[in-house]
Design an enzyme around this catalytic site. Structure first.
Site, PDB file in Angstrom:
ATOM      1  N   ASP A 154       0.798  -1.279  -0.122  1.00  0.00           N
ATOM      2  CA  ASP A 154       0.027   0.118  -0.064  1.00  0.00           C
ATOM      3  C   ASP A 154       0.938   1.294   0.058  1.00  0.00           C
ATOM      4  OD1 ASP A 154      -1.928  -1.914   0.196  1.00  0.00           O
ATOM      5  OD2 ASP A 154      -2.829  -1.122   2.196  1.00  0.00           O
TER       6      ASP A 154
ATOM      7  N   HIS B  45       4.000  -2.376   3.071  1.00  0.00           N
ATOM      8  CA  HIS B  45       3.854  -0.997   2.313  1.00  0.00           C
ATOM      9  C   HIS B  45       5.322  -0.667   1.758  1.00  0.00           C
ATOM     10  CE1 HIS B  45       0.924  -0.475   5.556  1.00  0.00           C
ATOM     11  NE2 HIS B  45       0.374   0.181   4.981  1.00  0.00           N
TER      12      HIS B  45
END
Length: 214
Positions: free
Chosen positions: A39, A181
């Site tokens: 993300d 991430h």
């Protein structure tokens, strides 16, 4: 008699070889799958570093990108697409969709979809709502498949690479979706170690759509 015994021996060898071949093929078929997802990118440096590592290991991942992060990083998006990764939508400004009106929420999603279409020629159907808050009644007149996760080491708030790696490799199970991430140096370092360990353990990495559709 000699030829008879020889034929029996050859038949036994062939049967043994065929059984071993079937075992090998069987192992390939049942190899456990997991999906590695990232993300908040793209990041101009860390995402590129991650893509290098994934390419070296022949691993495909899923990237849920933030629309405003794409400006200036279009080449990274092109590379993701070209190298066979799945690109998903993480809204344009990383906002809680449930805190918006339907119109505002759709604008967040559609704006990122349009940016991705301009770069790749395709609209994405896969959406990861920030903070995992999704309105199932939301209708933006486009195909929308929300994607959550199974394993979340909260790497965004920890710089301890070993801790992140340990949590993922001990918790992960077949068909799980791992949340990481690509916007932090330590997260990318952890992701690379996770890939190496899970590959060694016999896992294969697939994109989210492959996991959902299989």
């Amino acid at each position: 008699m000699y030829l008879f015994l020889l034929n029996i021996a050859l038949l036994f060898v062939l049967q043994f070889w065929n059984s071993k071949q079937k075992e090998t093929l069987g192992n390939e078929v049942v190899k456990p799958k997991v999906a590695l997802t990232f993300d908040d990118g793209p990041h101009p440096y860390y995402t590129a570093q991650l893509l290098d590592a994934l390419k070296e290991r022949n691993v495909k991942a899923t990237f849920f990108v933030i629309g405003k992060q794409i400006d200036g990083n279009e080449e990274i998006i092109k590379r993701m697409y070209k190298e066979g990764h799945l690109i998903g939508n993480h809204t344009y400004n990383h906002v809680k969709l449930k805190g918006l009106s339907d119109k505002q929420a759709c604008e967040e999603l559609l704006k990122t979809c349009k940016v991705l279409h301009r770069i790749t020629g395709e609209y994405t159907e896969y959406i990861r709502p920030p903070f995992g808050e999704w309105n199932h009644k939301l209708d933006c007149k486009i195909n929308m498949i929300p994607v959550m996760w199974d394993v979340d080491p909260k790497d965004w708030r920890s710089s301890n690479v070993s801790k992140v790696v340990k949590q993922v490799v001990t918790e992960v199970e077949e068909n799980d979706i791992i949340l990481l991430h690509d916007y932090y140096k330590t997260s990318v370092q952890a992701a690379i170690e996770i890939v190496d360990q899970l590959q060694e353990d016999g896992y294969q990495f697939v994109t989210v759509d492959q996991l959902i559709l299989d």
